[in-house]
Motif scaffolding. Structure first.
Motif, mmCIF file in Angstrom:
data_model
loop_
_atom_site.group_PDB
_atom_site.id
_atom_site.type_symbol
_atom_site.label_atom_id
_atom_site.label_comp_id
_atom_site.label_asym_id
_atom_site.label_seq_id
_atom_site.Cartn_x
_atom_site.Cartn_y
_atom_site.Cartn_z
ATOM 1 N N TYR A 108 0.868 -1.162 0.000
ATOM 2 C CA TYR A 108 0.000 0.000 0.000
ATOM 3 C C TYR A 108 0.904 1.209 0.000
ATOM 4 C CZ TYR A 108 -2.895 -3.780 1.459
ATOM 5 O OH TYR A 108 -3.520 -4.977 1.503
ATOM 6 N N ALA A 109 0.673 2.096 -0.962
ATOM 7 C CA ALA A 109 1.580 3.216 -1.146
ATOM 8 C C ALA A 109 1.767 3.970 0.170
ATOM 9 C CB ALA A 109 1.024 4.142 -2.214
ATOM 10 N N SER A 110 3.010 4.076 0.605
ATOM 11 C CA SER A 110 3.269 4.719 1.880
ATOM 12 C C SER A 110 3.709 6.155 1.679
ATOM 13 C CB SER A 110 4.304 3.927 2.679
ATOM 14 O OG SER A 110 5.339 3.507 1.846
ATOM 15 N N VAL A 111 2.828 6.929 1.057
ATOM 16 C CA VAL A 111 3.038 8.362 0.922
ATOM 17 C C VAL A 111 1.825 9.048 1.543
ATOM 18 C CG1 VAL A 111 4.438 8.205 -1.151
ATOM 19 C CG2 VAL A 111 1.964 8.389 -1.363
ATOM 20 N N ASP A 112 1.990 10.335 1.873
ATOM 21 C CA ASP A 112 0.893 11.062 2.487
ATOM 22 C C ASP A 112 0.023 11.685 1.400
ATOM 23 O OD1 ASP A 112 -0.791 12.807 3.882
ATOM 24 O OD2 ASP A 112 0.659 12.920 5.512
ATOM 25 N N LYS A 114 -2.398 13.704 1.528
ATOM 26 C CA LYS A 114 -2.801 15.100 1.693
ATOM 27 C C LYS A 114 -1.646 16.064 1.459
ATOM 28 C CE LYS A 114 -6.669 14.295 4.825
ATOM 29 N NZ LYS A 114 -7.124 14.461 6.211
ATOM 30 N N LEU A 115 -0.513 15.521 1.024
ATOM 31 C CA LEU A 115 0.615 16.371 0.656
ATOM 32 C C LEU A 115 0.863 16.231 -0.841
ATOM 33 C CD1 LEU A 115 1.125 16.511 3.714
ATOM 34 C CD2 LEU A 115 3.523 16.062 3.288
ATOM 35 N N GLU A 119 6.136 17.816 -1.748
ATOM 36 C CA GLU A 119 6.198 17.962 -0.286
ATOM 37 C C GLU A 119 6.469 16.626 0.390
ATOM 38 O OE1 GLU A 119 6.396 20.301 1.740
ATOM 39 O OE2 GLU A 119 5.728 22.105 0.711
ATOM 40 N N TYR A 122 10.189 16.131 -0.029
ATOM 41 C CA TYR A 122 10.922 17.102 0.790
ATOM 42 C C TYR A 122 10.895 16.674 2.263
ATOM 43 C CZ TYR A 122 11.984 21.520 3.132
ATOM 44 O OH TYR A 122 12.528 22.471 3.941
ATOM 45 N N MET A 123 9.718 16.253 2.727
ATOM 46 C CA MET A 123 9.590 15.834 4.121
ATOM 47 C C MET A 123 10.523 14.652 4.432
ATOM 48 S SD MET A 123 6.222 14.273 6.020
ATOM 49 C CE MET A 123 6.065 12.914 4.858
ATOM 50 N N ILE A 124 10.520 13.658 3.545
ATOM 51 C CA ILE A 124 11.376 12.488 3.777
ATOM 52 C C ILE A 124 12.847 12.923 3.805
ATOM 53 C CG2 ILE A 124 12.040 10.208 2.920
ATOM 54 C CD1 ILE A 124 9.187 10.083 3.584
ATOM 55 N N LEU A 155 -1.623 17.326 -5.077
ATOM 56 C CA LEU A 155 -1.736 16.419 -3.934
ATOM 57 C C LEU A 155 -1.605 14.978 -4.415
ATOM 58 C CD1 LEU A 155 -4.679 17.812 -1.750
ATOM 59 C CD2 LEU A 155 -2.252 18.342 -1.674
ATOM 60 N N ASP A 168 6.201 6.553 -4.384
ATOM 61 C CA ASP A 168 6.611 5.708 -3.276
ATOM 62 C C ASP A 168 8.049 5.211 -3.473
ATOM 63 O OD1 ASP A 168 6.409 4.175 -1.011
ATOM 64 O OD2 ASP A 168 4.507 3.291 -1.567
ATOM 65 N N ALA A 171 10.375 8.067 -2.923
ATOM 66 C CA ALA A 171 10.551 8.337 -1.495
ATOM 67 C C ALA A 171 11.524 7.340 -0.872
ATOM 68 C CB ALA A 171 9.195 8.273 -0.782
ATOM 69 N N ALA B 51 -4.654 21.224 2.999
ATOM 70 C CA ALA B 51 -5.312 20.434 1.964
ATOM 71 C C ALA B 51 -6.763 20.134 2.334
ATOM 72 C CB ALA B 51 -4.537 19.130 1.747
ATOM 73 N N GLY B 118 -0.362 3.859 5.313
ATOM 74 C CA GLY B 118 0.945 3.308 4.990
ATOM 75 C C GLY B 118 2.098 4.229 5.343
ATOM 76 N N VAL B 119 1.830 5.538 5.355
ATOM 77 C CA VAL B 119 2.927 6.475 5.591
ATOM 78 C C VAL B 119 3.512 6.296 7.001
ATOM 79 C CG1 VAL B 119 1.512 8.411 6.393
ATOM 80 C CG2 VAL B 119 3.645 8.860 5.200
ATOM 81 N N ARG B 122 6.275 3.987 6.823
ATOM 82 C CA ARG B 122 7.500 4.609 6.337
ATOM 83 C C ARG B 122 8.219 5.328 7.481
ATOM 84 N NH1 ARG B 122 9.709 5.322 1.814
ATOM 85 N NH2 ARG B 122 7.926 4.958 0.478
ATOM 86 N N MET B 126 12.176 4.669 9.392
ATOM 87 C CA MET B 126 13.190 5.711 9.168
ATOM 88 C C MET B 126 13.980 5.977 10.445
ATOM 89 S SD MET B 126 11.300 8.348 6.645
ATOM 90 C CE MET B 126 12.809 9.214 6.385
#
Lengths: 352, 284
Positions: A108-112, A114-115, A119, A122-124, A155, A168, A171, B51, B118-119, B122, B126
């Motif tokens: 499952y894609a582990s990105v946010d 709502k960003l 972003e 950049y956060m990572i 987004l 993903d 990242a 958002a 999922g985030v 991550r 880290m």
């Protein structure tokens, strides 16, 4: 039976490791890894090695323990027994050093969502202790590389499945990880996006990354991995180089669609009764209106098609496909995968 | 507290206490790196609000609705029809305690929802202190509390709230309510990490909150309540905060109630923060 194969495959695969490849190090070493959830033995003594700079494919059906394995190796789960050393760090005793050397792209894609894509990256980068400037330039660099520059400001929630998976992967690449875990990276993607993800993985490997890839698809393993470990119910049932395993499994399946579906049975009998050299296990799949003939060579393909043509059967379409996971399992263990038994019940075997 | 939460720098020099899971793990995260991580994660939480601006509705609308509702429904009954202004002076400082409580409750449901994604996996793979994810969330939520409190005070001033102490008294009341609200967040973060669903978090929260909110000095003077309830309100931290805020804004004794509020805040944090961090670390 499975144990016998395991021994023989291990013996074969040791040869090139010592002679051909020189002294390539082991990036991931797993011994006797056990993880139970209550009565469920998700991992029941798994051993495997991944050589530096190579891709190991971990092949298995749903519930085989693939994701549990990845979660143990990425410090998300603490194993109940056994050892695992990644890039020289023990997953249980040195989780923090280990986290500096790994990248994980999950099912499952582990990105946010709502960003924006940018972003997220950049956060990572900031979490990996890059300066603001470095984090910004690394984000732009990876957006460009993964063809996301135009979408960078949007987004992530608006991304397609393939774009999300690419973000993903991007990242996971920010910290230049020595070892990358890809947990079913293309599950649920259409063929075109799947190819895009494959291209990226190949590129990462070309740049020297070590990859542990879990998959349900033999084709994916063949495309990306140099070695394979097949697991089922938390145990390794075979391992070795992809070509060896394929040779065991028996190459391709020839699929024939007759112009008249009524003739399927007759055609299958004709092929079976002709007793062509090395051709056996012909199957009729009535639901799809096709005949499946396992073949080992182009000569056999020609012979089967020639035979049917000479008997006057009309053929609307022919194609070949690589063995499915189920066919691999059948060849290795003599058993079908647990979750495919229902599906294959529809396929009636033609008695010889 | 355990070794992973190196929020305070001196802990890094101290010999690491033996832990079941982590033995010779010397890759500690320094204070500056930790602050940078918290900053990056707080930025994430702010961008999430950007958002999804509707997520600010509670902080913006709740104080407006509460003040209007309570002043016009109860004000006349409490102080007589012509004296609603007096009730504004009684109610608004007390409602500062409510703002903290309600925002903190939203943190619980937010954490429950957020941490299923999922985030979080991550973040947990880290090289960052796992507590920084929680602390960043708290930093942003305290900001939301400040927004809610400011709007509450503006509403109060519109309806006739008057500060009879000084601007420092007002700031002191705001500060005290933020400190208490932050400590409450740990409770709801713990609940959010423990409960399986958002609905369960909300259900449990409502069950605990109703008696605490109304069995306090926020809405009515405890002297009008029966003895057994008075002894409950005396120890209710929401009463302590309401009384302290009242004293700081409209004058009156402050020391006892302010100290009680700080003691409650410290106690709640000391008990629930380590549990919440441990829960987050173990959650799979």
């Amino acid at each position: 039976m499975a144990a016998g194969i395991l021994v023989s495959m291990t013996r074969i695969d040791k040869k090139p490791r010592n002679n051909g490849e020189g002294a390539a190090g082991i990036a991931v070493s797993v011994r006797g890894l056990v993880k139970h959830f209550g009565d469920t033995k998700a991992l029941d003594g798994v051993d495997l090695d991944v050589r530096e700079g190579t891709v190991l494919g971990v092949l298995g059906p749903n519930g085989a323990g693939k994701t549990t394995l990845v979660r143990c190796l990425s410090t998300l789960l603490v194993p109940d027994a056994g050892t695992a050393v990644v890039a020289g760090y023990d997953v249980v005793r040195q989780p923090r050093q280990l986290r500096r050397t790994i990248g994980l792209t999950g099912q499952y894609a582990s990105v946010d969502e709502k960003l924006s894509g940018r972003e997220n990256l950049y956060m990572i980068g900031r979490l990996l202790d890059l300066s603001r400037k470095e984090a910004r330039s690394r984000a732009d660099e990876l957006l460009e590389r993964f063809s996301l520059t135009d979408a960078g400001k949007r987004l992530a929630a608006t991304y397609s499945g393939g774009m999300r998976r690419r973000l993903d992967l991007a990242a996971s690449m920010i910290g230049h990880p020595a070892v990358l875990y890809l947990d079913e990276p293309t599950t649920g993607l259409d063929p075109r996006t799947r190819n895009e993800v494959w291209d990226e993985v190949r590129r990462m490997v070309a740049e020297g990354a070590t990859v542990l890839l879990t998959t349900q698809y033999m084709e994916e393993a063949e495309q990306l991995a140099s070695e394979l470990t097949v697991i089922d119910r938390g145990r390794v049932i075979a391992n070795g180089e992809v070509d060896e395993l394929k040779a065991r499994v028996g190459g391709r399946t020839l699929q024939i669609r007759p112009t008249d579906p009524e003739q399927l049975g007759a055609m299958a009998r004709a092929v079976t009764e002709a007793g062509l050299d090395g051709v056996s296990g012909t199957q009729v799949v009535p639901d799809e209106g096709v005949l499946n003939v396992p073949i080992l060579s182009d000569e056999q393909l020609t012979a089967v098609v020639g035979l049917l043509g000479s008997r006057g059967y009309g053929i609307a379409h022919i194609g070949t496909h690589l063995p499915s996971l189920d066919e691999v399992f059948l060849a290795i263990t003599g058993q079908k995968t647990a979750d495919s038994q229902d599906a294959t019940r529809k396929t009636e075997e033609v008695a010889a | 507290m355990s070794a992973t939460t190196t929020v305070n720098a001196p802990a890094q020099q101290a010999p690491s206490p033996p832990r079941a899971a982590v033995g010779s793990d010397d890759a500690r995260i320094g204070l500056r790196a930790n602050l940078r991580h918290i900053g990056a994660l707080a930025r994430r939480n702010m961008l999430q609000i950007k958002a999804d601006p509707e997520s600010m509705f509670d902080a913006v609308l709740m104080p407006i609705i509460f003040v209007l509702l309570f002043v016009y429904v109860f004000g006349g009954a409490m102080f007589g029809d012509g004296n609603r202004g007096q009730y504004v002076n009684y109610l608004v400082p007390g409602l500062m305690a409510m703002m903290g409580l309600n925002i903190a409750m939203a943190v619980g449901t937010g954490v429950n929802d957020d941490f299923k994604k999922g985030v979080m996996d991550r973040f947990r793979t880290m090289p960052i202190a796992r507590s920084s994810v929680l602390i960043a969330k708290m930093v942003v939520e305290v900001g939301r509390m400040l927004v809610a409190t400011t709007i509450l005070l503006i509403m109060g001033f519109i309806l006739g709230l008057s500060v009879s102490t000084s601007v420092f008294g007002l700031l002191g009341a705001i500060g005290l309510s933020l400190v208490f609200g932050a400590s409450l967040m740990w409770i709801f973060i713990l609940l959010g990490l423990t409960m399986k669903t958002v609905q369960a978090v909300q259900g449990v929260a409502m069950l605990v909150l109703m008696p605490l909110q109304f069995g306090s000095s926020i809405f009515a003077k405890p002297t009008t309540m029966p003895g057994w309830l008075q002894s409950f309100t005396d120890y209710n931290p929401l009463s302590n905060l309401a009384d302290a805020a009242r004293g700081l804004i409209t004058g009156g004794p402050v020391a006892h109630s302010a100290l009680m509020t700080l003691a409650w805040s410290a106690g709640i944090t000391l008990v629930t923060a380590p549990l919440a961090v441990a829960k987050f670390r173990k959650r799979t």
